[in-house]
Design a protein around this motif. Structure first.
Motif, PDB file in Angstrom:
ATOM      1  N   MET A 210       0.822  -1.210   0.000  1.00 53.17           N
ATOM      2  CA  MET A 210       0.000   0.000   0.000  1.00 53.17           C
ATOM      3  C   MET A 210       0.857   1.262   0.000  1.00 53.17           C
ATOM      4  O   MET A 210       0.510   2.258  -0.646  1.00 53.17           O
TER       5      MET A 210
ATOM      6  N   TRP B 176      -5.024   7.339   3.335  1.00 52.16           N
ATOM      7  CA  TRP B 176      -5.685   6.180   2.756  1.00 52.16           C
ATOM      8  C   TRP B 176      -7.173   6.151   3.067  1.00 52.16           C
ATOM      9  O   TRP B 176      -7.602   6.544   4.156  1.00 52.16           O
TER      10      TRP B 176
ATOM     11  N   PHE C  69      -6.177  -2.533  10.940  1.00 52.77           N
ATOM     12  CA  PHE C  69      -6.530  -1.215  10.408  1.00 52.77           C
ATOM     13  C   PHE C  69      -7.309  -0.399  11.423  1.00 52.77           C
ATOM     14  O   PHE C  69      -7.143   0.828  11.505  1.00 52.77           O
TER      15      PHE C  69
ATOM     16  N   VAL D  63      -9.630   2.920   3.093  1.00 53.22           N
ATOM     17  CA  VAL D  63      -9.494   1.466   3.001  1.00 53.22           C
ATOM     18  C   VAL D  63     -10.847   0.809   3.256  1.00 53.22           C
ATOM     19  O   VAL D  63     -11.447   1.006   4.316  1.00 53.22           O
TER      20      VAL D  63
ATOM     21  N   PHE E 108      -8.183   2.043  -1.412  1.00 53.88           N
ATOM     22  CA  PHE E 108      -7.929   0.610  -1.439  1.00 53.88           C
ATOM     23  C   PHE E 108      -9.179  -0.187  -1.082  1.00 53.88           C
ATOM     24  O   PHE E 108      -9.967   0.219  -0.228  1.00 53.88           O
TER      25      PHE E 108
END
Length: 259
Positions: free
Chosen positions: A38, A94, A64, A96, A49
């Motif tokens: 990543m 990010w 996460f 995710v 993502f």
């Protein structure tokens, strides 16, 4: 553009660790290999993502969920107000999405299950166990230049992966599963795909590297981005140890980002 990462398999060839944790969460330099993948995408400006989870998905989700705690200083004040204070919060740019794609779903089926999150957009796809120093922006530019449905990164490796026959114009003329060590190009992942690829996937039982890619090659819709740089998967304990040794020595070729 969204990056889809396959992270749901059992990781049976590295069972020394994968019986405790999914293979994408096995660490290189105290960070899961998934994090390394990543970070490379994010270096090129791709920050969205979708992680296709399956085996021991709770490990990925919990990592996460607590990411900022793992990467920050924390004070737990039990004496006064039972509060938690996060210091020097380190966050990534990010977004995710973690998707349960099933315990026994094949790779193509996992891709099919995230179709609603992709919609009608071009997306990228890779595996959660391989690192590389491929220039991802150049890969995307190449994909956009030819107008075909699928592009994969073709690398040289003496591995057990899909072997490619590539024409002079970089069209993949055949995609075959065979163990060769004659310098043939193999599918290193790091793919760019148009949403039409979902039509090539029948269901949970579909192996993405078989019917969909074989059909795309047969129809002239699969292109190869030729790559001669560094690529390495982590299939065995020996490969994990090699990757860790490179990282600890400060010589990891896949580390394209700045600290």
């Amino acid at each position: 553009m969204t990056v889809v990462i396959l992270a749901g398999g059992f990781g049976t060839r590295i069972s020394e660790e994968s019986h405790l944790t999914p293979k994408p969460m096995i660490e290189i330099g105290n960070k899961p290999i998934l994090w390394h993948i990543m970070k490379a995408y994010s270096h090129y400006g791709f920050h969205d993502f979708i992680i296709c989870c399956g085996y021991k998905q709770h490990v990925i989700k919990e990592w996460f969920a607590d990411y900022y705690l793992y990467n920050s200083d924390v004070t737990f004040n039990f004496r006064e107000n039972n509060e938690m204070t996060v210091h020097n919060n380190v966050m990534e740019p990010w977004k995710v999405t973690l998707v349960d794609t099933g315990l026994h779903t094949m790779t193509g089926g996992r891709v099919k299950k995230i179709q609603n999150y992709i919609g009608n957009e071009t997306f990228m796809l890779t595996y959660g166990d391989g690192v590389t120093n491929v220039n991802i922006q150049h890969l995307v530019d190449f994909h956009r230049s030819h107008g075909k449905i699928a592009t994969l990164t073709a690398a040289s490796a003496e591995q057990r992966f899909g072997v490619l026959d590539v024409a002079a114009d970089q069209t993949v003329t055949s995609f075959r599963e065979k163990n060769l060590d004659d310098g043939s190009k193999i599918n290193a992942g790091y793919m760019v795909l148009e949403p039409q690829i979902f039509d090539y996937i029948e269901g949970d039982h579909t192996v993405f590297e078989k019917e969909p890619l074989i059909r795309a090659a047969r129809e002239g819709q699969l292109m190869a981005y030729m790559f001669d740089g560094y690529w390495q998967c982590m299939d065995t304990k020996r490969e994990r140890d090699q990757l860790n040794a490179l990282w600890e020595a400060g010589q990891a070729p896949w580390k394209v980002w700045e600290d």
